[in-house]
Design an enzyme around this catalytic site. Structure first.
Site, mmCIF file in Angstrom:
data_model
loop_
_atom_site.group_PDB
_atom_site.id
_atom_site.type_symbol
_atom_site.label_atom_id
_atom_site.label_comp_id
_atom_site.label_asym_id
_atom_site.label_seq_id
_atom_site.Cartn_x
_atom_site.Cartn_y
_atom_site.Cartn_z
ATOM 1 C CB THR A 1 -0.988 -0.089 1.082
ATOM 2 O OG1 THR A 1 -0.248 -0.163 2.475
ATOM 3 C CG2 THR A 1 -2.022 -0.967 1.219
ATOM 4 C CD GLN B 1 -1.731 6.192 -1.018
ATOM 5 O OE1 GLN B 1 -1.790 7.413 -0.645
ATOM 6 N NE2 GLN B 1 -2.675 5.350 -1.649
ATOM 7 N N GLY C 1 1.670 9.191 1.739
ATOM 8 C CA GLY C 1 0.796 9.478 0.922
ATOM 9 C C GLY C 1 1.193 10.723 0.057
ATOM 10 C CD GLU C 2 -0.888 15.178 1.573
ATOM 11 O OE1 GLU C 2 -1.728 16.033 1.225
ATOM 12 O OE2 GLU C 2 -0.329 15.011 2.861
#
Length: 740
Positions: free
Chosen positions: A630, A634, A700-701
């Protein structure tokens, strides 16, 4: 023994119980537990909840961009078949979407219009098609006035935002004199356009009332604060409002706060006494939710002959509606990424009658590094220095502004590992010199950085008599893998296999979490789950009459002092614990960030100017990786975001009224499968004890930060054409391309 555990991060978490676990779940590239439900259509998204006697709503937008509404004529609309109501309460409708984390609704009163297509009414009918026809038949009358639509013409009107979590301005030393004294300088203007999050799932809300109050099934990222916003908008006690957001089909910031369809659905459902569902059309998502602001950024770099920075300036302007606090913090990474004793970082807001601007994936870094990392490339060229080496020479020992140490930081390792894997030593060294036929080949590099944050979060964990573990928190999963990651944390802590852990999310009846935003989701909500499970471990140790530090849990068994007991023999009627994490002194004592490096190869057609991304290597360090699959996914998504920002994505506003001209996915060009090469993503081993007890940081960013700049630097390397105005469309390259 108390069944509650609270931790305030006032000191480093030097030891994590995740390192003691033997279940083998943490860090593994496990498939998402919600994946089978989603591909089988069994995971209910907000538009898919079925209710008896359901009515359908379609929003009505203002036909002018600035002015005052004098009347909403629903005569023609109400005469159409199946139409139930035209709801237009000006004291309740939202002027625009909410921002994440706020407990109050956005500015209201739909009498006054601030941007084209601002929602002002809701048509409700027995079917969606009937509601759509009714919405088209509503006549909105008003008194238009002149608005502000020209960003460039209003640069000198920019105001400075108030101090908040993100400082709008910092200054130290004398940057003007330092630029004069520097051996080599870069001083340029970079511009980025507005962007749209373009999540697959549109904004949607289904409202239903009962004796307990309102339940809203909505596509939202931050349930706890969204509940407060919705209650505030409707004049309700928060206890009368429940939000369910179990599955969200992407958000990227656009679903942080409640939007107009949520309030409109609730008003209509109350008025009609039946459930109402409102799904925004794709055009309405573009017109009436949020956008990433356009920016104008001036970057100044001044270095000595060895490439050591002494001056660094980042002055940026973005746009927003009047009275809105949000600004695009383009200089957020510039505060700490590179050295330089003379510094100036400022932000300003140009007030305009364009749709609300707000948070979109990596607000600040996503666009700020598009400028800063290209300026670093220009500086390296002027110095005749390898761009990787320039970055390494300017990594500071301590935060150059706060004068505090960094937490775990593998910035150098990311650059070096990426260069090695990519084959940076074999790059094209002369812009425009490498080609195959009519294709020019170039290579680019950029650094990545994304500030790490910890937010207050709570969770409850419960062991059932059957030996199952149930975790509940109102944290959301917006496609990031939250269900899976929280399962892994809980299963590792309690020694249970994945199929014996149930994670329930996205319901305001559960303990409040930070929500999905700011890349703090896994670290914050995961820490609250960790603490709840730590308390359950202590309860099991007490039942077993052993020291918790000597307790091993694996495959549903408790092992200690040469004893092995099934946990079902210890649970009795069940055990429950509550966990709560709070930010503390470590957020002030150490600068925390994830880091990375992007290496990119592009091919640019010398005849047409077409740009193709041909090869990509990215290396990241973000503390403990909780799920390799995961996390890597991302990063893939962030890189693709960055490629889109560099080459294709731009909101186009009509200069006459500010309306978005390309308000659908046919005209707003996001990258598709054919645009993206195989992406090589490496996650370096790291632990950050200052971040949280998981020792993990947000990822995530981080993936998008710097990605677009690597493309832009590679395009220059391929063609010799510098473009400082994003996106790098072929019309901006053609005139400067070398002859075929």
């Amino acid at each position: 023994m108390s069944n509650s555990a609270t931790l305030k991060m006032d000191a480093a978490a030097e030891h994590s119980l995740l390192d003691d676990g033997v279940q083998g779940l943490i860090g593994q590239p496990l498939d998402r537990v919600d994946g089978p439900k989603k591909v089988a259509g069994k995971a209910p998204y907000s538009a898919e909840y079925a209710f008896d006697n359901l009515a359908y709503g379609v929003l009505v937008g203002a036909p002018f961009a600035r002015g005052r509404i004098t009347a909403i004529d629903d005569t023609a609309a109400m005469s159409l078949p199946g139409v139930l109501a035209i709801v237009s309460d000006p004291d309740k409708f939202l002027r625009n979407s909410g921002q994440g984390g706020q407990n109050e609704a956005p500015v209201q009163n739909a009498h006054e219009v601030f941007y084209m297509h601002q929602p002002v009414a809701l048509a409700v009918a027995e079917t969606f098609e009937q509601a759509r026809a009714a919405a088209a038949a509503v006549v909105v009358r008003g008194e238009p006035i002149d608005g502000e639509y020209d960003f460039e013409a209003r640069l000198d009107t920019a105001d400075t935002p108030d101090d908040g979590v993100i400082p709008p301005a910092t200054s130290q030393g004398d940057i003007d004199q330092a630029m004069v004294d520097a051996a080599v300088t870069v001083d340029g203007i970079w511009t980025t356009p507005g962007q749209n999050s373009a999540a697959m799932e549109p904004h949607v809300s289904t409202a239903i009332w009962d004796d307990d109050g309102l339940t809203l099934y909505g596509a939202y990222q931050m349930v706890a604060s969204d509940r407060m916003q919705l209650a505030d908008a409707l004049g309700l006690d928060p206890e009368q409002v429940r939000i369910v957001s179990a599955y969200v089909g992407g958000g990227f910031g656009s679903k942080l706060g409640i939007s107009s369809e949520a309030v409109a659905s609730a008003i209509a459902a109350k008025q009609l006494g039946r459930p109402v569902k409102t799904v925004m059309t794709r055009q309405q998502v573009f017109d009436a939710t949020i956008r990433r602001s356009n920016t104008r950024q001036r970057i100044r770099l001044g270095a000595d002959e060895n490439g050591v920075l002494h001056a660094i300036g980042h002055e940026s302007l973005s746009s927003n509606l009047p009275d809105e606090d949000f600004f695009e913090p383009a200089g957020i990474a510039t505060h700490f990424l590179y050295r330089g004793e003379h510094r100036r970082i400022t932000h300003g807001i140009v007030r305009m009658n364009r749709m609300l601007s707000g948070s979109m994936r990596a607000p600040g870094e996503a666009v700020g590094l598009l400028a800063l990392e290209c300026a670093m490339d220009e500086l390296a060229e002027k110095l005749g220095l390898d761009p990787v080496e320039l970055r390494k020479r300017n990594i500071p020992d301590i935060d150059p502004e706060k004068q505090i140490p960094y937490s775990a930081r593998k910035q150098v390792e990311c650059l070096e590992e990426g260069a090695k894997r990519f084959g940076w030593d074999r790059r094209n060294r002369t812009p425009g010199a490498m080609r195959e036929g009519e294709w020019l080949i170039g290579h680019g590099v950029a650094a990545a950085a994304r500030t790490n944050q910890l937010m207050q979060s709570e969770a409850v964990a419960r062991l059932t008599p059957e030996g199952r573990l149930v975790v509940e928190t109102d944290m959301t999963d917006i496609g990031t893998g939250t269900y899976t990651v929280l399962m892994q944390i809980a299963g590792e802590m309690l020694g249970l296999p994945a199929d014996r852990v149930d994670v329930h999310l996205g319901d305001s009846r559960f303990p409040p979490a930070a929500g999905s935003g700011g890349s703090w989701g896994a670290g914050s909500s995961g820490s609250s789950v960790y603490l709840a499970c730590r308390k359950l471990r202590e309860q099991l140790a007490e039942k077993l009459d052993c020291d918790p530090a000597k307790l091993t849990l694996k495959d549903g068994e408790a092992i200690a002092d040469n004893r092995r007991v099934a946990i079902t023999d210890l649970i009795g009627d069940g055990l429950e614990a509550h966990g709560r994490i709070e930010p503390g002194k470590t957020s002030e004592s150490h600068t925390q960030s994830g880091y990375g490096a992007h290496f990119c190869e592009v091919r640019v057609n010398a005849v047409t100017g077409e740009v193709r991304v041909a090869r990509w290597t990215a290396v990241y360090a973000a503390g403990r990786i909780l799920n390799e699959k995961t996390a890597r996914s991302q990063c893939y998504g962030g890189i693709i975001f960055g490629i889109g920002a560099a080459l294709t994505e731009a909101l186009v506003h009509d200069p006459r009224d500010g309306r978005i001209v390309n308000h659908d996915l046919a005209e707003y060009h996001v990258p598709v499968h054919a645009d993206i090469p195989q992406l090589d993503v490496v996650l370096l081993p790291e632990r950050d004890p200052y971040a949280n007890p998981l020792q993990a940081k947000g990822i995530g960013e981080l993936g998008i930060a710097g990605a677009g700049a690597a493309v832009a630097n590679a395009v220059y390397n391929a063609t010799g054409v510098r473009v400082r105005d994003y996106p790098l469309t072929l019309d901006k390259l053609l005139s400067g391309l070398p002859p075929v």
